[in-house]
Design a protein around this motif. Structure first.
Motif, PDB file in Angstrom:
ATOM      1  N   LYS A  51       0.641  -1.316   0.086  1.00  0.00           N
ATOM      2  CA  LYS A  51       0.402   0.535  -0.032  1.00  0.00           C
ATOM      3  C   LYS A  51       1.293   1.659   0.095  1.00  0.00           C
ATOM      4  CE  LYS A  51      -3.571  -2.176   2.657  1.00  0.00           C
ATOM      5  NZ  LYS A  51      -4.075  -1.986   4.359  1.00  0.00           N
ATOM      6  N   LEU A  52       0.361   2.613  -0.970  1.00  0.00           N
ATOM      7  CA  LEU A  52       0.953   3.471  -0.246  1.00  0.00           C
ATOM      8  C   LEU A  52       0.195   4.297   0.025  1.00  0.00           C
ATOM      9  CD1 LEU A  52       3.085   3.483  -3.661  1.00  0.00           C
ATOM     10  CD2 LEU A  52       3.722   3.602  -1.379  1.00  0.00           C
ATOM     11  N   GLU A  53       0.357   4.955   1.531  1.00  0.00           N
ATOM     12  CA  GLU A  53      -0.923   5.874   1.742  1.00  0.00           C
ATOM     13  C   GLU A  53      -0.567   7.482   2.171  1.00  0.00           C
ATOM     14  OE1 GLU A  53      -1.524   3.585   5.843  1.00  0.00           O
ATOM     15  OE2 GLU A  53      -3.042   2.100   4.966  1.00  0.00           O
ATOM     16  N   LEU A  54      -0.584   7.843   0.738  1.00  0.00           N
ATOM     17  CA  LEU A  54      -0.252   9.188   0.650  1.00  0.00           C
ATOM     18  C   LEU A  54      -1.108  10.260   1.253  1.00  0.00           C
ATOM     19  CD1 LEU A  54       3.062   8.432  -1.109  1.00  0.00           C
ATOM     20  CD2 LEU A  54       3.005   9.385   0.984  1.00  0.00           C
ATOM     21  N   GLY A  55      -2.738  10.196   1.070  1.00  0.00           N
ATOM     22  CA  GLY A  55      -3.534  10.915   1.224  1.00  0.00           C
ATOM     23  C   GLY A  55      -3.231  12.292   2.627  1.00  0.00           C
ATOM     24  N   ASN A  56      -4.150  14.469   1.623  1.00  0.00           N
ATOM     25  CA  ASN A  56      -3.132  14.634   2.275  1.00  0.00           C
ATOM     26  C   ASN A  56      -2.429  14.993   2.937  1.00  0.00           C
ATOM     27  OD1 ASN A  56      -6.691  15.246   2.284  1.00  0.00           O
ATOM     28  ND2 ASN A  56      -6.847  13.473   3.788  1.00  0.00           N
ATOM     29  N   ASN A  57      -1.462  14.967   1.624  1.00  0.00           N
ATOM     30  CA  ASN A  57       0.315  14.471   2.098  1.00  0.00           C
ATOM     31  C   ASN A  57       0.955  16.251   0.982  1.00  0.00           C
ATOM     32  OD1 ASN A  57       2.296  14.681   3.373  1.00  0.00           O
ATOM     33  ND2 ASN A  57       3.061  12.259   2.061  1.00  0.00           N
ATOM     34  N   GLN A  76       2.986  -6.238  -6.098  1.00  0.00           N
ATOM     35  CA  GLN A  76       2.075  -7.043  -4.371  1.00  0.00           C
ATOM     36  C   GLN A  76       0.787  -5.927  -4.267  1.00  0.00           C
ATOM     37  OE1 GLN A  76       2.316 -10.314  -3.662  1.00  0.00           O
ATOM     38  NE2 GLN A  76       3.396  -9.723  -5.699  1.00  0.00           N
ATOM     39  N   LEU A  77       0.865  -4.182  -4.850  1.00  0.00           N
ATOM     40  CA  LEU A  77       0.584  -3.024  -4.666  1.00  0.00           C
ATOM     41  C   LEU A  77      -1.435  -3.816  -4.464  1.00  0.00           C
ATOM     42  CD1 LEU A  77       0.983  -0.536  -3.865  1.00  0.00           C
ATOM     43  CD2 LEU A  77       0.649   0.566  -6.407  1.00  0.00           C
ATOM     44  N   GLU A  78      -1.992  -3.436  -3.209  1.00  0.00           N
ATOM     45  CA  GLU A  78      -2.886  -3.825  -3.285  1.00  0.00           C
ATOM     46  C   GLU A  78      -4.011  -2.226  -2.947  1.00  0.00           C
ATOM     47  OE1 GLU A  78      -3.291  -5.938  -0.077  1.00  0.00           O
ATOM     48  OE2 GLU A  78      -2.467  -7.731  -0.681  1.00  0.00           O
ATOM     49  N   GLY A  79      -3.552  -0.886  -2.533  1.00  0.00           N
ATOM     50  CA  GLY A  79      -3.844  -0.085  -2.002  1.00  0.00           C
ATOM     51  C   GLY A  79      -2.630   1.486  -2.675  1.00  0.00           C
ATOM     52  N   LEU A  80      -3.478   2.382  -2.955  1.00  0.00           N
ATOM     53  CA  LEU A  80      -2.492   3.659  -3.112  1.00  0.00           C
ATOM     54  C   LEU A  80      -3.823   5.131  -3.386  1.00  0.00           C
ATOM     55  CD1 LEU A  80      -1.257   4.823  -4.983  1.00  0.00           C
ATOM     56  CD2 LEU A  80      -1.794   4.528  -7.285  1.00  0.00           C
ATOM     57  N   TYR A  81      -3.110   5.284  -2.412  1.00  0.00           N
ATOM     58  CA  TYR A  81      -3.986   6.194  -0.952  1.00  0.00           C
ATOM     59  C   TYR A  81      -3.514   7.477  -1.536  1.00  0.00           C
ATOM     60  CZ  TYR A  81      -6.162   1.772   0.347  1.00  0.00           C
ATOM     61  OH  TYR A  81      -6.899   0.824   0.794  1.00  0.00           O
ATOM     62  N   LEU A  82      -4.691   8.257  -2.242  1.00  0.00           N
ATOM     63  CA  LEU A  82      -3.928   9.682  -2.669  1.00  0.00           C
ATOM     64  C   LEU A  82      -4.706  10.708  -2.791  1.00  0.00           C
ATOM     65  CD1 LEU A  82      -1.919   8.260  -5.754  1.00  0.00           C
ATOM     66  CD2 LEU A  82      -1.409   8.605  -3.461  1.00  0.00           C
ATOM     67  N   ASN A  83      -5.474  10.580  -2.284  1.00  0.00           N
ATOM     68  CA  ASN A  83      -6.809  11.716  -1.718  1.00  0.00           C
ATOM     69  C   ASN A  83      -6.678  12.343  -1.079  1.00  0.00           C
ATOM     70  OD1 ASN A  83      -6.987   9.818   1.170  1.00  0.00           O
ATOM     71  ND2 ASN A  83      -8.314  11.260   1.306  1.00  0.00           N
ATOM     72  N   GLY A  84      -6.861  13.215  -1.725  1.00  0.00           N
ATOM     73  CA  GLY A  84      -6.979  15.388  -0.829  1.00  0.00           C
ATOM     74  C   GLY A  84      -5.002  16.042  -1.552  1.00  0.00           C
ATOM     75  N   ASN A  85      -5.155  15.297  -2.369  1.00  0.00           N
ATOM     76  CA  ASN A  85      -3.601  15.967  -2.960  1.00  0.00           C
ATOM     77  C   ASN A  85      -4.124  17.334  -3.934  1.00  0.00           C
ATOM     78  OD1 ASN A  85      -1.344  14.480  -1.199  1.00  0.00           O
ATOM     79  ND2 ASN A  85      -2.765  12.666  -1.431  1.00  0.00           N
TER      80      ASN A  85
END
Length: 90
Positions: A51-57, A76-85
């Motif tokens: 996962k990459l959890e980089l929301g609001n960053n 193996q990436l299951e999640g990419l969290y980029l919200n708020g950017n």
């Protein structure tokens, strides 16, 4: 360490203006495992990025074809969290 994953994450960092992020702790720090980089979540063995959890960053850039192809190397990436950017798609 897994050099291909490091190179992919480094490309991601530069593509989305990593030095300007609110939190870029440990990114590109060669003394730390990439699994310790802020927002990077690895599997239980600390081998693969899941996962990459980089929301609001404060990431900014374009999620275009080139970076998408590069990111596909994170098999193996299951999640990419980029919200708020400030990220645009193609």
């Amino acid at each position: 360490l897994c050099p291909p994953e490091i190179k992919i994450l480094e490309e991601f960092y530069h593509s989305f203006k990593g030095p300007e992020w609110i939190n870029n702790s440990y990114w590109l720090d060669e003394s730390e495992s990439y699994c310790s980089w802020y927002g990077v979540v690895c599997d239980e063995s600390d081998v693969s990025t899941i996962k990459l959890e980089l929301g609001n960053n404060d990431l900014s850039g374009e999620l275009g074809t080139k970076i998408t192809e590069i990111m596909s190397g994170l098999t193996q990436l299951e999640g990419l969290y980029l919200n708020g950017n400030d990220i645009e798609g193609t």
